[in-house]
Design a protein around this motif. Structure first.
Motif, PDB file in Angstrom:
ATOM      1  N   ASN A 112      28.722  43.087  48.346  1.00 22.55           N
ATOM      2  CA  ASN A 112      28.842  41.708  47.871  1.00 22.55           C
ATOM      3  C   ASN A 112      27.470  41.055  47.780  1.00 22.55           C
ATOM      4  O   ASN A 112      26.564  41.383  48.566  1.00 22.55           O
ATOM      5  CB  ASN A 112      29.702  40.866  48.831  1.00 22.55           C
ATOM      6  CG  ASN A 112      31.181  41.028  48.599  1.00 22.55           C
ATOM      7  OD1 ASN A 112      31.644  42.095  48.205  1.00 22.55           O
ATOM      8  ND2 ASN A 112      31.936  39.976  48.863  1.00 22.55           N
ATOM      9  N   GLY A 190      22.995  39.654  50.543  1.00 25.66           N
ATOM     10  CA  GLY A 190      24.128  40.502  50.206  1.00 25.66           C
ATOM     11  C   GLY A 190      24.448  41.404  51.364  1.00 25.66           C
ATOM     12  O   GLY A 190      23.716  41.450  52.371  1.00 25.66           O
ATOM     13  N   SER A 198      34.800  41.796  52.785  1.00 25.49           N
ATOM     14  CA  SER A 198      34.351  41.571  51.411  1.00 25.49           C
ATOM     15  C   SER A 198      35.330  40.674  50.664  1.00 25.49           C
ATOM     16  O   SER A 198      34.936  39.687  50.023  1.00 25.49           O
ATOM     17  CB  SER A 198      34.197  42.912  50.696  1.00 25.49           C
ATOM     18  OG  SER A 198      33.915  42.721  49.334  1.00 25.49           O
ATOM     19  N   VAL A 202      34.992  36.607  49.165  1.00 26.59           N
ATOM     20  CA  VAL A 202      35.382  36.178  47.821  1.00 26.59           C
ATOM     21  C   VAL A 202      36.415  35.058  47.907  1.00 26.59           C
ATOM     22  O   VAL A 202      36.317  34.045  47.201  1.00 26.59           O
ATOM     23  CB  VAL A 202      35.930  37.372  47.013  1.00 26.59           C
ATOM     24  CG1 VAL A 202      36.537  36.893  45.687  1.00 26.59           C
ATOM     25  CG2 VAL A 202      34.827  38.391  46.746  1.00 26.59           C
ATOM     26  N   PHE A 208      30.408  37.176  45.573  1.00 28.43           N
ATOM     27  CA  PHE A 208      31.267  38.038  44.755  1.00 28.43           C
ATOM     28  C   PHE A 208      31.014  39.500  45.092  1.00 28.43           C
ATOM     29  O   PHE A 208      29.985  39.854  45.689  1.00 28.43           O
ATOM     30  CB  PHE A 208      30.986  37.793  43.268  1.00 28.43           C
ATOM     31  CG  PHE A 208      29.579  38.155  42.846  1.00 28.43           C
ATOM     32  CD1 PHE A 208      29.311  39.368  42.229  1.00 28.43           C
ATOM     33  CD2 PHE A 208      28.520  37.276  43.082  1.00 28.43           C
ATOM     34  CE1 PHE A 208      28.022  39.694  41.861  1.00 28.43           C
ATOM     35  CE2 PHE A 208      27.230  37.602  42.712  1.00 28.43           C
ATOM     36  CZ  PHE A 208      26.974  38.816  42.100  1.00 28.43           C
ATOM     37  N   THR A 209      31.956  40.343  44.704  1.00 31.78           N
ATOM     38  CA  THR A 209      31.825  41.784  44.882  1.00 31.78           C
ATOM     39  C   THR A 209      31.147  42.378  43.659  1.00 31.78           C
ATOM     40  O   THR A 209      31.664  42.291  42.543  1.00 31.78           O
ATOM     41  CB  THR A 209      33.206  42.431  45.087  1.00 31.78           C
ATOM     42  OG1 THR A 209      33.790  41.924  46.293  1.00 31.78           O
ATOM     43  CG2 THR A 209      33.096  43.944  45.189  1.00 31.78           C
ATOM     44  N   ASP A 290      36.998  40.210  41.874  1.00 31.77           N
ATOM     45  CA  ASP A 290      35.604  40.299  42.319  1.00 31.77           C
ATOM     46  C   ASP A 290      34.920  38.949  42.516  1.00 31.77           C
ATOM     47  O   ASP A 290      33.767  38.902  42.960  1.00 31.77           O
ATOM     48  CB  ASP A 290      34.788  41.165  41.368  1.00 31.77           C
ATOM     49  CG  ASP A 290      34.685  40.593  39.951  1.00 31.77           C
ATOM     50  OD1 ASP A 290      35.228  39.494  39.698  1.00 31.77           O
ATOM     51  OD2 ASP A 290      34.067  41.265  39.101  1.00 31.77           O
TER      52      ASP A 290
END
Length: 404
Positions: A112, A190, A198, A202, A208-209, A290
């Motif tokens: 992420n 990240g 993860s 989100v 975000f992934t 995502d």
């Protein structure tokens, strides 16, 4: 839960397969891929094989490692690379003979990026590579243990995008459940971590992934049931019974989507992940969002059984982690890749347990896989494989530092 389908324990050559130690302390981390261990302990599977499993949630992989080595834990839900690092004496701890009893899962981890990078438009691998090579724009990425799977996925993925993970960015160690707090505080840009953390980031609007671990290596090895070699030698029947119980639980989880949902509900409880069901269930079912507006059904989502293919302790899987330790300078010299894997992977014991509960066993202890950068790994030439990469640090010390 109906456990009537389980096979009756077999009689072994020593006269009895009754567990020598019927009550076992089993460590786990608050991650979705502890599922089969939790189900085995709480839903009657362990009792079917004469065991009581006392689950012990751990706060960090380093703490779990130390308790495994000391014998405070009999076995644990464990990072593949952690077991091999202890066995090889990497990471400042004396070498201690270790064992992998079985695989617990494949796939289901993710990389992420932060909301700050998202606001800058750094939402693709190409944009991240440009950011990494900008002067004065050094980024910090977190993983969960210096020799763990998340470090290896992060390093491998970054390198596949032309980003040297030890030169172009900083790497820090943060326990899985603390990733979001470090991201929110701006300490990291990240991370690579296992679910549900993860998906939870989100869901909370915290970035975000960018990539899943299965996009790096479809059906990659991930967590294992690890223990000290002394446990297997002293309590072989207990070890065999433990494998049987977790195999049976793994099979149950994947028998239906409903079983996966009930497992997600169980895991969400305060004793286990203590996380909203909405952050656990979708990705356990392969349903991904995502945070950039994309949604998909992942054909290589988290697998805890896959007809036993997720559970066989392939020799080539263990060997792969050693090639990456060599690639990134964690090992100064090449180990006896195949010899070490044969010592650690408890293939014979696993095959006995799998046969007893009618779980299919792939005949070959090696498997062939194609990774994201186009390289194929099959275990045939680990020495050459470790040297085959454009980006590496074969003769350098790693630069990972521990997050506070």
């Amino acid at each position: 839960m109906n456990t009537s389908h389980l096979a009756t324990p077999l009689a072994w050559l020593n006269g009895s397969d009754a567990p020598e130690k019927p009550s076992l302390d089993i460590g786990f981390m608050a991650l979705t891929d502890c599922a089969s261990v939790v189900v085995a302990a709480t839903q009657g599977f362990a009792q079917q094989f004469g065991l009581t499993l006392n689950l012990k949630r751990q706060n960090s992989w380093a703490g779990l490692r130390d308790k495994l080595v000391s014998g405070e834990l009999d076995a644990a839900h464990c990072l593949y690379g952690l077991v091999y690092a202890v066995h090889l004496g990497i990471g400042g701890v004396p070498a201690s003979s270790m064992a992998v009893l079985m695989g617990l899962n494949q796939n289901g981890q993710a990389i992420n990026l932060s909301p700050a990078l998202q606001r800058k438009g750094v939402t693709s691998p190409e944009a991240l590579a440009r950011q990494a090579h900008q002067h004065g724009a050094r980024m910090t990425f977190a993983q969960t243990f210096p020799t763990g799977t998340h470090a290896m996925w992060l390093y491998y993925w970054l390198a596949s995008q032309g980003i040297h993970p030890l030169h172009d960015v900083d790497s820090v160690v943060v326990p899985p459940a603390q990733m979001l707090a470090h991201l929110e505080a701006g300490r990291i840009d990240g991370f690579c971590v296992g679910e549900p953390w993860s998906a939870d980031a989100v869901a909370r609007g915290q970035g975000f992934t960018l990539a899943t671990s299965q996009s790096i290596w479809p059906d990659h090895p991930e967590k294992v049931l690890g223990c000290a070699r002394a446990f297997v030698e002293q309590y072989p029947n207990s070890a065999r019974a433990l494998i049987k119980a977790i195999l049976a639980a793994s099979r149950f989880i994947e028998q239906s989507a409903e079983n996966r949902r009930s497992t997600a509900q169980l895991l969400s409880g305060s004793a286990f992940l203590d996380t909203p069901l909405s952050s656990i269930e979708p990705r356990l079912l392969g349903d991904y969002q995502d945070g950039l507006g994309n949604r998909w059904q992942d054909p290589h989502g988290l697998r805890v059984f896959d007809q036993g293919r997720a559970n066989l302790p392939y020799l080539s899987d263990g060997m792969w982690f050693m090639t990456q330790f060599r690639r990134w300078g964690l090992l100064r010299d090449d180990p006896d890749y195949l010899g070490v894997a044969r010592d650690v992977q408890q293939l014979a014991l696993y095959r006995e347990a799998a046969s007893a509960v009618a779980v299919p066993c792939p005949e070959l202890p090696m498997r062939s896989s194609l990774l994201i950068d186009g390289t194929r790994w099959d275990g045939s030439d680990p020495h050459g494989y470790a040297r085959s990469f454009h980006l590496h640090a074969l003769d350098e010390a790693p630069r990972a530092r521990v997050g506070q």
